[in-house]
Design a protein around this motif. Structure first.
Motif, short mmCIF file in Angstrom:
data_model
loop_
_atom_site.label_atom_id
_atom_site.label_comp_id
_atom_site.label_asym_id
_atom_site.label_seq_id
_atom_site.Cartn_x
_atom_site.Cartn_y
_atom_site.Cartn_z
N ILE A 6 0.85 -1.19 0.00
CA ILE A 6 0.00 0.00 0.00
C ILE A 6 0.89 1.24 0.00
O ILE A 6 1.76 1.38 0.86
CB ILE A 6 -0.93 0.01 1.23
CG1 ILE A 6 -1.93 -1.15 1.12
CG2 ILE A 6 -1.67 1.34 1.34
CD1 ILE A 6 -2.80 -1.32 2.34
N VAL A 7 0.67 2.11 -0.98
CA VAL A 7 1.45 3.35 -1.08
C VAL A 7 0.46 4.51 -0.96
O VAL A 7 -0.32 4.79 -1.87
CB VAL A 7 2.21 3.44 -2.42
CG1 VAL A 7 3.11 4.68 -2.43
CG2 VAL A 7 3.02 2.19 -2.67
N ASP A 35 5.35 7.37 0.80
CA ASP A 35 5.76 8.18 -0.35
C ASP A 35 6.41 7.27 -1.38
O ASP A 35 6.74 6.10 -1.11
CB ASP A 35 6.70 9.33 0.05
CG ASP A 35 8.02 8.86 0.62
OD1 ASP A 35 8.72 8.08 -0.04
OD2 ASP A 35 8.36 9.29 1.74
N GLY A 36 6.61 7.82 -2.59
CA GLY A 36 7.13 7.02 -3.68
C GLY A 36 8.54 6.50 -3.47
O GLY A 36 8.87 5.38 -3.89
N ALA A 58 3.93 13.11 -2.20
CA ALA A 58 5.16 13.92 -2.21
C ALA A 58 6.30 13.12 -2.85
O ALA A 58 6.29 11.90 -2.86
CB ALA A 58 5.53 14.30 -0.78
N LYS A 59 7.26 13.85 -3.40
CA LYS A 59 8.50 13.29 -3.96
C LYS A 59 8.28 12.61 -5.30
O LYS A 59 8.87 13.01 -6.30
CB LYS A 59 9.17 12.35 -2.96
CG LYS A 59 9.56 13.03 -1.65
CD LYS A 59 10.23 12.06 -0.70
CE LYS A 59 10.58 12.75 0.62
NZ LYS A 59 11.22 11.85 1.58
N VAL A 60 7.47 11.54 -5.34
CA VAL A 60 7.19 10.85 -6.60
C VAL A 60 5.70 10.57 -6.66
O VAL A 60 5.17 9.86 -5.82
CB VAL A 60 7.97 9.52 -6.70
CG1 VAL A 60 7.67 8.85 -8.04
CG2 VAL A 60 9.46 9.73 -6.53
N ASP A 61 5.00 11.15 -7.66
CA ASP A 61 3.56 10.89 -7.73
C ASP A 61 3.29 9.52 -8.34
O ASP A 61 4.17 8.88 -8.91
CB ASP A 61 2.84 11.99 -8.51
CG ASP A 61 3.17 12.00 -9.99
OD1 ASP A 61 2.89 10.99 -10.67
OD2 ASP A 61 3.72 13.00 -10.48
N GLY A 62 2.04 9.07 -8.19
CA GLY A 62 1.70 7.71 -8.60
C GLY A 62 1.91 7.42 -10.07
O GLY A 62 2.39 6.33 -10.44
N MET A 69 8.18 2.06 -13.06
CA MET A 69 8.03 0.61 -12.90
C MET A 69 8.07 -0.08 -14.26
O MET A 69 8.75 -1.10 -14.43
CB MET A 69 6.70 0.28 -12.22
CG MET A 69 6.69 0.37 -10.71
SD MET A 69 5.04 -0.04 -10.06
CE MET A 69 4.76 -1.68 -10.77
N ARG A 70 7.33 0.47 -15.20
CA ARG A 70 7.27 -0.15 -16.53
C ARG A 70 8.62 -0.08 -17.24
O ARG A 70 9.03 -1.02 -17.92
CB ARG A 70 6.18 0.52 -17.37
CG ARG A 70 4.77 0.37 -16.81
CD ARG A 70 4.43 -1.08 -16.50
NE ARG A 70 3.09 -1.25 -15.97
CZ ARG A 70 2.79 -2.02 -14.94
NH1 ARG A 70 3.77 -2.68 -14.30
NH2 ARG A 70 1.54 -2.16 -14.53
N LYS A 71 9.33 1.05 -17.08
CA LYS A 71 10.65 1.18 -17.69
C LYS A 71 11.61 0.13 -17.16
O LYS A 71 12.44 -0.42 -17.90
CB LYS A 71 11.22 2.58 -17.42
CG LYS A 71 10.60 3.69 -18.24
CD LYS A 71 11.27 5.02 -17.90
CE LYS A 71 10.64 6.17 -18.65
NZ LYS A 71 11.28 7.47 -18.30
#
Length: 235
Positions: A6-7, A35-36, A58-62, A69-71
């Motif tokens: 859960i993020v 956070d991300g 914050a920091k990295v949005d979803g 992740m896909r990269k």
């Protein structure tokens, strides 16, 4: 067990989502990140099947998180949970491969449905035998019967449709089972069973009215969306 991360940057929401997930059989919450960046550290050191991912963090949005992740070819699936309702945001998330999209505030039943649908997909795609068309139909939203669920024993589709239609036609009213039964010419016991079923699947709300004399009265009303339109879970 299906492992879940859960993020979510709101601690109370994260706690609630954890409770929701763990109440569904077959799922285990293996981590919670607020956070991300913390989520990245977790998935780089742990195997995760499904990520319940907030978009605005914050920091990295979803969305950025899922793109990365896909990269990096991380194959975990994602269900987005967000307050964002912009069509472009939803469209981008789905194009990136999100398997579902929950908009806050959502009901427990909607989360439960998303997890149960994912569980079917998860187990089906890991079977070794050749997958048939009917198997695919069970896990795709294009199948018109996908969202239908079997009725409890003793309930009938025709009667359910009549009760549902009456409640939709009187969506702004709080009604007792006696009032509905009188209009539809069904027994009070029969109507009460159908109303309680519609409450259980989230189509109706139930309010208890306490009078000065006698027992409290149960009153039912159609659950409406933000535009004041009833949205049945089954057709």
């Amino acid at each position: 067990m299906i492992s879940v991360l859960i993020v979510e940057d709101d601690q109370m929401v994260a706690k609630l989502n954890k409770h929701y997930v763990e109440s569904v059989q077959g799922f285990e919450v293996v981590g919670v990140a607020n956070d991300g960046e913390k989520a990245w550290k977790f998935i780089n050191h742990n195997n995760v099947d499904l990520i319940i991912l907030d978009i605005h963090m914050a920091k990295v949005d979803g969305l950025a998180f899922l793109k990365e992740m896909r990269k990096k070819l991380i194959q975990a699936d994602v269900i987005f949970v967000t307050a964002a309702q912009e069509s472009e945001t939803i469209d981008e998330g789905l194009k990136l491969g999100a398997v579902d999209y929950l908009i806050k505030p959502f009901e427990y039943e909607r989360m439960k449905s998303a997890l149960e649908n994912y569980e079917r997909r998860y187990h089906l795609l890991r079977k070794e035998h050749v997958i048939k068309q009917e198997d695919i139909d069970k896990i795709t939203t294009k199948n018109p019967t996908h969202n239908q669920r079997p009725l409890p024993k003793g309930l009938h589709e025709k009667t359910l449709k009549k009760v549902r239609r009456y409640m939709q036609d009187h969506k702004d009213e709080l009604l007792t089972s006696d009032e509905v039964a009188a209009e539809l010419e069904f027994s009070r016991v029969t109507v009460r069973r159908y109303l309680e079923y519609l409450v259980s699947i989230g189509e109706l709300t139930l309010e208890i009215e306490y009078g000065s004399i006698g027992r409290p009265s149960n009153k039912y009303k159609m659950r409406l969306n933000s535009e004041g339109v009833s949205v049945p879970t089954e057709l």
